[in-house]
Design a protein around this motif. Structure first.
Motif, short mmCIF file in Angstrom:
data_model
loop_
_atom_site.label_atom_id
_atom_site.label_comp_id
_atom_site.label_asym_id
_atom_site.label_seq_id
_atom_site.Cartn_x
_atom_site.Cartn_y
_atom_site.Cartn_z
N ILE A 195 0.85 -1.20 0.00
CA ILE A 195 0.00 0.00 0.00
C ILE A 195 0.89 1.24 0.00
CG2 ILE A 195 -1.88 1.16 1.29
CD1 ILE A 195 -2.62 -1.71 0.56
N LEU A 196 0.53 2.20 -0.85
CA LEU A 196 1.28 3.47 -0.93
C LEU A 196 0.30 4.59 -0.57
CD1 LEU A 196 3.90 4.95 -1.98
CD2 LEU A 196 2.88 4.88 -4.26
N PRO A 197 0.63 5.46 0.39
CA PRO A 197 -0.35 6.48 0.80
C PRO A 197 -0.87 7.33 -0.35
CG PRO A 197 1.45 6.38 2.37
CD PRO A 197 1.84 5.47 1.24
N ASP A 198 0.00 7.71 -1.29
CA ASP A 198 -0.45 8.52 -2.44
C ASP A 198 0.12 7.93 -3.73
OD1 ASP A 198 -0.84 10.49 -4.45
OD2 ASP A 198 -1.04 12.03 -2.89
N LEU A 199 -0.77 7.44 -4.56
CA LEU A 199 -0.35 6.76 -5.80
C LEU A 199 0.35 7.71 -6.78
CD1 LEU A 199 -0.66 3.79 -6.48
CD2 LEU A 199 -2.76 4.32 -7.72
#
Ligand code: 13P
Ligand code: SF4
Length: 324
Positions: free
Chosen positions: A92-96
């Motif tokens: 999971i990446l906080p902001d794609l």
């Protein structure tokens, strides 16, 4: 368990006095997640991470974790690297949208076209980790700023080398290894803002302070530095240096870790000629709020077509093996 009333996203947390960092830790335990953060992340994210480091350290952490979920606080190519070597885990990446100017400078179709047009060169492709999975998939081996000379030394002596995408890191490795390479013309938009003029000026102000610079800086800046190395090695340099004041020429986020781990020394951020803040806008897209929401909702998630992932995995594993 997440406390009652806070598991509806950050909207329900703001203004309530609830400690979002603590809530994130609870959520992390609930999800059996690990939080990995790059040295350039905002302080709040560095402070909640299980591991803070450079691209190489983060790759090793991603390779060895037994968590089910990796919350990657860094830029897209870093989270993608974690996914490539952990196909069964959720990354999971906080902001794609947290990209990278170096990665953007080398689209995978452009590299494919270049390799096709120069097939006669039979290139051995060394890709700096700051690139997409599509570029990694066309490479023989990956490197980071922490192991680039080792990786170039290990390249077959009878092959032409193409180094992508950072021309400054590539030129620095050529100087160190004596190995000739063809360089892709990409740059980091942050590190090229430091100039010989701005660094010479700060050196005059602090004549006793050594200069430590990242290899993504230009040749003119590297020439003025006492040490050129990856962000992790910068931390070691600053710890081991007898100097009380050190000029640090890299993205400003590293200063948080330096202040935290070496509180008795003074760190002077490398200045630029203009009002540029020295912060990478991509790295700063991630916030504690977005990280919390991402782990809560399990998105944005990194996904990859399996054939690309598989082809990109081999050069990363080669790097991890070679730089042990
Ligand atoms: P490091 O691997 O040295 O941390 O560098 C990553 C990066 O993006 C530099 O701009
Ligand atoms: Fe990319 Fe430069 Fe930002 Fe690092 S600092 S992520 S190389 S744009």
């Amino acid at each position: 368990m997440v406390s009652a009333g806070v598991n509806f996203g950050t909207e329900s947390i703001r203004g309530t006095g609830i400690d979002l960092g603590e809530e994130l830790q609870q959520l992390k335990r609930q999800r059996n997640a690990v939080i990995l953060a790059h040295n350039y992340q905002v302080p709040e994210l560095q402070d909640v991470a299980d591991f803070v480091g450079d691209s190489l350290g983060l790759s090793y952490q991603a390779a060895k974790t037994d968590a089910d979920v990796i919350l990657f606080c860094g830029v897209h190519f870093m989270a993608e690297t974690a996914k490539i070597i952990n196909p069964a885990k959720r990354v999971i990446l906080p902001d794609l949208d947290a990209g990278c100017s170096l990665s953007e400078s080398c689209p995978s179709e452009k590299l494919a076209q270049f390799l096709k047009e120069h097939a006669d060169k039979n290139y051995y492709v060394i890709a700096y980790i700051n690139c997409s999975a599509g570029v990694k998939a066309q490479s023989d081996v990956i490197c980071t700023s922490g192991n680039a000379d080792k990786i170039v030394h290990a390249a077959p002596g009878d092959r032409n080398i193409l180094f992508v995408p950072d021309q400054n890191l590539g030129a620095w490795v050529m100087e160190r290894t004596g190995r000739k390479m063809d360089l892709w013309q990409g740059t980091c938009y942050v590190h090229v803002e430091f100039t010989a003029r701005s660094i010479a000026k700060i050196r005059e102000e602090y004549p006793d302070a050594p200069v430590v610079a990242h290899p993504e800086c230009t040749y003119a800046v590297r020439m003025l530095a006492d040490e050129v190395c990856s962000t992790e090695k910068m931390v070691t340099f600053c710890k081991e240096s007898p100097a009380q004041e050190i000029i640090v020429v890299t993205e400003a986020g590293l200063l948080h870790r330096l202040h935290k781990e070496i509180p008795d020394k003074t760190f002077i951020p490398g200045p630029t000629d203009n009002c540029f803040c020295g912060e990478c806008r991509f790295m700063k897209m991630n916030t504690l709020e977005k990280a919390y929401d991402a782990l809560l909702n399990m998105e944005p998630e990194i996904t990859l077509p399996e054939p690309v992932r598989k082809r990109a995995e081999a050069p990363i594993l080669r790097m991890l093996e070679l730089s042990k």
